[in-house]
Design a protein around this motif. Structure first.
Motif: not given
Length: 133
Positions: A39-51, A58-72
């Motif tokens: 939920y947080e990943a979707l909110k940050l990228c698609d709602y708050e328009d962050l890269t 902001l989530m204190n994780i690596s970018r590749p880990t973030f990408t996996r969460i976001y794609e999921s």
């Protein structure tokens, strides 16, 4: 041996439990589960328009880990829309940031580690820790 899974920092949990499609009768077991870090990943990228890099920081994780969460989460939402399934929020492996309210000016804010325990706007020392349950 497997690496210890790092907790993901979530700024604020959703204030509701999920969504149900309009006009579709669903069996109780038919649902899409989205955890809080998705939920947080979707909110940050698609709602708050962050890269993705900004959101990962902001989530204190690596970018590749973030990408996996976001794609999921995007895949799960697409499945729910196409198949007319309800979306239910569930736990996950995350820490929710502490949010405070100023008793004087009533703004809501979070404090950085080691930061002063006062309102960043009016400097009032009377603040209340919010409990989100």
């Amino acid at each position: 041996m497997a690496r210890i899974k790092k907790k993901r920092l979530v700024q604020m949990a959703p204030g509701f439990g999920g969504f149900k499609p309009f006009g579709v009768l669903c069996k109780k077991e038919d649902k899409i589960l989205i955890n809080i870090e998705e939920y947080e990943a979707l909110k940050l990228c698609d709602y708050e328009d962050l890269t993705q890099a900004e959101a990962a920081k902001l989530m204190n994780i690596s970018r590749p880990t973030f990408t996996r969460i976001y794609e999921s989460v995007r895949s799960k939402i697409a499945q729910a829309f196409i198949e007319g399934l309800p979306i239910i929020y569930e736990g996950g492996d995350s820490l929710i940031a502490e949010w405070y309210t100023c008793d004087k000016c009533e703004i809501i804010f979070t404090l950085k580690d080691g930061g002063e325990m006062n309102c960043p706007l009016c400097r009032n020392k009377e603040i209340t820790l919010n409990k989100f349950e």
